[in-house]
Scaffold this motif. Sequence first.
Motif, PDB file in Angstrom:
ATOM      1  N   ALA A   1      -1.285   7.267 -18.427  1.00  0.00           N
ATOM      2  CA  ALA A   1      -0.600   6.185 -17.702  1.00  0.00           C
ATOM      3  C   ALA A   1      -0.418   4.973 -18.613  1.00  0.00           C
ATOM      4  O   ALA A   1       0.629   4.322 -18.602  1.00  0.00           O
TER       5      ALA A   1
ATOM      6  N   CYS B   1       2.390   5.749 -21.151  1.00  0.00           N
ATOM      7  CA  CYS B   1       3.711   5.694 -20.497  1.00  0.00           C
ATOM      8  C   CYS B   1       4.120   4.254 -20.215  1.00  0.00           C
ATOM      9  O   CYS B   1       5.287   3.892 -20.335  1.00  0.00           O
ATOM     10  N   TRP B   2       3.136   3.443 -19.844  1.00  0.00           N
ATOM     11  CA  TRP B   2       3.409   2.039 -19.490  1.00  0.00           C
ATOM     12  C   TRP B   2       3.898   1.271 -20.709  1.00  0.00           C
ATOM     13  O   TRP B   2       4.815   0.474 -20.642  1.00  0.00           O
TER      14      TRP B   2
ATOM     15  N   ARG C   1      10.664   3.258 -21.087  1.00  0.00           N
ATOM     16  CA  ARG C   1      10.795   4.087 -19.916  1.00  0.00           C
ATOM     17  C   ARG C   1      11.498   5.410 -20.236  1.00  0.00           C
ATOM     18  O   ARG C   1      11.088   6.473 -19.813  1.00  0.00           O
TER      19      ARG C   1
ATOM     20  N   ARG D   1       6.351  11.512 -17.508  1.00  0.00           N
ATOM     21  CA  ARG D   1       6.090  11.042 -16.139  1.00  0.00           C
ATOM     22  C   ARG D   1       6.418  12.116 -15.106  1.00  0.00           C
ATOM     23  O   ARG D   1       5.651  12.359 -14.185  1.00  0.00           O
TER      24      ARG D   1
ATOM     25  N   VAL E   1      -2.773   9.145 -12.521  1.00  0.00           N
ATOM     26  CA  VAL E   1      -1.598   8.528 -13.145  1.00  0.00           C
ATOM     27  C   VAL E   1      -0.944   7.545 -12.172  1.00  0.00           C
ATOM     28  O   VAL E   1      -0.585   6.424 -12.546  1.00  0.00           O
TER      29      VAL E   1
ATOM     30  N   SER F   1      -1.025   3.625 -12.903  1.00  0.00           N
ATOM     31  CA  SER F   1       0.289   3.024 -13.158  1.00  0.00           C
ATOM     32  C   SER F   1       0.512   1.831 -12.241  1.00  0.00           C
ATOM     33  O   SER F   1       1.065   0.813 -12.659  1.00  0.00           O
TER      34      SER F   1
ATOM     35  N   LEU G   1      -1.378  -1.005 -13.607  1.00  0.00           N
ATOM     36  CA  LEU G   1      -0.763  -1.533 -14.835  1.00  0.00           C
ATOM     37  C   LEU G   1       0.475  -2.370 -14.540  1.00  0.00           C
ATOM     38  O   LEU G   1       0.813  -3.283 -15.296  1.00  0.00           O
ATOM     39  N   ALA G   2       1.148  -2.046 -13.428  1.00  0.00           N
ATOM     40  CA  ALA G   2       2.358  -2.797 -13.090  1.00  0.00           C
ATOM     41  C   ALA G   2       2.032  -4.269 -12.887  1.00  0.00           C
ATOM     42  O   ALA G   2       2.883  -5.136 -13.089  1.00  0.00           O
TER      43      ALA G   2
END
Lengths: 277, 262
Positions: B87, B90-91, B95, B102, B149, B153, B156-157
């Motif tokens: 995660a 990916c963050w 994107r 993802r 994940v 995620s 993390l947002a």
Amino acid sequence: MRRDLGWWALLLPAFLMMTVLYIAPIVQVLAISVTEPQLGLGNYDRLLTNAGVQRVILTTLRIGLLTTGIALLLGYALAYVIALARPAAQRWWLLGVLLPLWISVLVRAFAWVTLLRRQGLVNQGLQASGLIDAPLPLVWNEFGVVVGMVHYMVPYAVLPMLASMREIDSRLLAAARGLGASRGTVFGRVFLPLSLPGVVAAGVLVFIFSLGFYITPAILGGGKTLMAAEWIKLQILDLVRWGMGAMLATVLVAAILATLAVFSRVVDLRRLFGARA
Amino acid sequence: MTGGYGAGRFSRGIAWATVLYLVLPITIVLPVSLTDQRFLSLPQEALSLRHYANIFASPAWLAAIGQSFGLAVVSTLLAVAAGTLCAIGCWRLSRRASDLVRVLMLLPLIIPSIVYAVGLYRWFGKLDLLDRFLGVALAHAVTGIPYVVITVSAALAAFDPRLEQAARGMGASLGQTLRWVILPRIAPGIASGAIFAFIHSWDELVMVLFITSRQVFTLPRKMWDGINENLDPTMAAVAMLLVVFTLGLLWLDGALRRKRAA
């Protein structure tokens, strides 16, 4: 790009686990469906010729659609009331929706068997009150399967619909009321159309979960109402007909991916599955 | 959302009926588990705890509980480690670059577990992992990754990427940045993911039906046999303990979320 190398390395453990332990076994299922018992599309031929497979597919589709329809209706009313409730009340309603979601599916199936079987509490209650003379057949048939499946699916129907209803600007509703629209008109002309994306998302989610559902139909169907997942298990564990089991498993995955592909224009898939947690 | 528009009586009626339909059937487990009879029924003359005593006197139930717990712990650790790193990667990556990863991580939520179980049965046969603790732990870990994940995620947002850039800019290595900057900030999200991965493994039955026989015998497997063979009140007592345990975990998750929000 070089700077990013370290970040790419972070993906590696999950990526390796996923490909070696998840993708590989699933690809193997697809392979078995065209190689056993012999190379070719022989297993898929049975889709056209074998009445047993056809009956299972029809049962699966029928129960899947019925479950989706009922779960959407009940879920819509629930999401609607939650979306319009005060924040404090919302929390209680949500608790009622989320608790069942996390209770073991076996516990829920067990509870339904306890309630619905011939000597179960519902039949006992109805007989004691004199409403019926003989016990009703409430479980180990299609009725029982649908009751248990809808029970499992309603929370999954509520969450995407609620998310979409929460995005509706409440000023629109107030404006419609202020301009003289009746409650029914506000709902039918303003609220319902704006909430439709959530309804589609919920429908897709519930339908694809229903297609591959194993535990609840197996317990509440009692071996008489065969859905796809249980039929696959029978083929492989009991009859050792790998080709046939793998064939229907492949068809199941294809049907699910096709449903998602068709609706991916309307539904944000990542959000749909992220909404769960 | 109000503004002179609220839910009508009709929709409130359906909503209430639906919530009762969702919650009430589960509560029936409590009185049945306290019955004084030998068969599934409501208590007739007195409340009895003997069906709970049965569980704790039965080596088979205790072994199943122990094995399920061990599996859930090991698979949760694996899923949390792999899922959290994934995660974070990916963050931080663009994107578009990590989109495939993802989607890949969501597959276990989309593909029915029966399909995966069939594939595992064959695949683990080749790898000699059938009916082994390690095999089940790996299978549960892989399918638990999506939960981690998703929750990480989400955490993390809400994390300011400039903190990470500042740390790197001042010379922190990737490892140091992870350890001292990112992980402490997203710890509640990781804990949530761990709880869901734990519940996932603890409840999982379909894979277990295919890849275990005697050596590994989990609690859901034992319940499955109980429901299909002899429906007795011990099952209700086990079900009640499971409900209490799940409620405890969810309460823990709620407490962690409140802490994160504060």
